[in-house]
Design a protein around this motif. Structure first.
Motif, PDB file in Angstrom:
ATOM      1  N   THR A  55      40.325  38.595  41.893  1.00  0.00           N
ATOM      2  CA  THR A  55      40.092  38.562  40.442  1.00  0.00           C
ATOM      3  C   THR A  55      38.758  39.171  40.017  1.00  0.00           C
ATOM      4  O   THR A  55      38.492  39.276  38.832  1.00  0.00           O
ATOM      5  N   THR A  62      44.607  33.961  47.979  1.00  0.00           N
ATOM      6  CA  THR A  62      44.003  33.843  46.655  1.00  0.00           C
ATOM      7  C   THR A  62      43.934  35.221  46.016  1.00  0.00           C
ATOM      8  O   THR A  62      43.522  36.189  46.648  1.00  0.00           O
ATOM      9  N   ASP A 107      36.575  33.475  44.029  1.00  0.00           N
ATOM     10  CA  ASP A 107      37.984  33.788  44.325  1.00  0.00           C
ATOM     11  C   ASP A 107      38.076  34.856  45.408  1.00  0.00           C
ATOM     12  O   ASP A 107      38.861  34.741  46.346  1.00  0.00           O
TER      13      ASP A 107
END
Length: 171
Positions: free
Chosen positions: A145, A142, A150
Motif C-alpha cells: 500500500t 499483506t 504494511d
C-alpha cells in the motif's frame, strides 16, 4: 540476532537533499506482532511532488510530522528492545531504504544500531531460486500500500515463506 524488515517512504531520491517521510519496521518472526512506525518532518526545502505523492501525504501534512531526531531515537530504542543483541536490517530495496535509515541514524544520533550492513530481500530470493530474473513479491500476503508498516509486513511474510521453501534462516 534478529531480522528487522524495514520500509521507508521519501520525498526524493537521496537523504540530506531530500527527506524521509515515513518509516515502518517489523520484527521478523511468525507472529509479526512487533511493529514500529514513524513520520518525519522534512529536513530540506526540496521535494519532488511525484515522489511525495507515493507516500499519500501532502507537503503541508509532512510539515506537521515529528522531529526526525526524536523519531530516530524512538526507532533506535525499539530496535534495541526487540533485539538486544544483533539486529539485522533487511528490506525489499535496501539500496534505497538503507541509504535513508543509515544517513538519518548517523546524522541525528551519531550511530546506527544496525552497524554497517544491510540485506536485500529480492537478492536473497534470487539466490534461493537460483534465478536472477525471478521476483519474490508473489510471496507477500499483506497488500503493498506504500504505508511502510504494511509494506514491511508483506516483505516479512515473504521472508517467512522463503524459510518454508528451504531457506536456512533462524527467527
Amino acid at each position: 540476532m534478529a531480522y528487522i524488515m524495514v520500509d521507508i517512504e521519501a520525498d526524493g531520491p537521496i537523504p540530506g537533499d531530500f527527506s524521509m517521510v515515513s518509516l515502518g519496521a517489523v520484527l521478523v518472526k511468525p507472529e509479526l506482532d512487533q511493529t514500529f512506525f514513524a513520520q518525519f518532518k522534512p529536513i530540506s526545502e526540496q521535494f519532488i511532488p511525484e515522489a511525495l505523492a507515493v507516500s499519500g501525504y501532502s507537503r503541508a501534512e509532512t510539515l506537521a510530522f515529528a522531529d526526525p531526531a526524536q523519531e530516530m531515537q524512538r526507532f533506535k530504542e525499539w530496535v534495541n528492545r526487540v533485539c538486544p543483541d544483533r539486529p539485522i536490517f533487511i528490506s525489499d530495496n535496501n539500496g534505497f531504504d538503507w541509504m535513508f535509515v543509515c544517513w538519518y541514524f548517523h546524522h541525528f544520533l551519531g550511530e546506527n544500531p544496525f552497524g554497517h550492513s544491510s540485506q536485500n530481500l529480492g537478492s536473497l530470493y534470487k539466490g534461493l531460486a537460483k534465478d536472477t530474473y525471478v521476483n519474490f513479491k508473489h510471496l507477500r500476503k499483506t497488500k503493498h500500500t506504500h504505508h511502510p508498516v504494511d509494506d514491511a509486513k508483506g516483505n516479512a511474510e515473504a521472508l517467512l515463506e522463503m524459510k518454508g521453501i528451504g531457506l536456512n534462516i533462524k527467527f
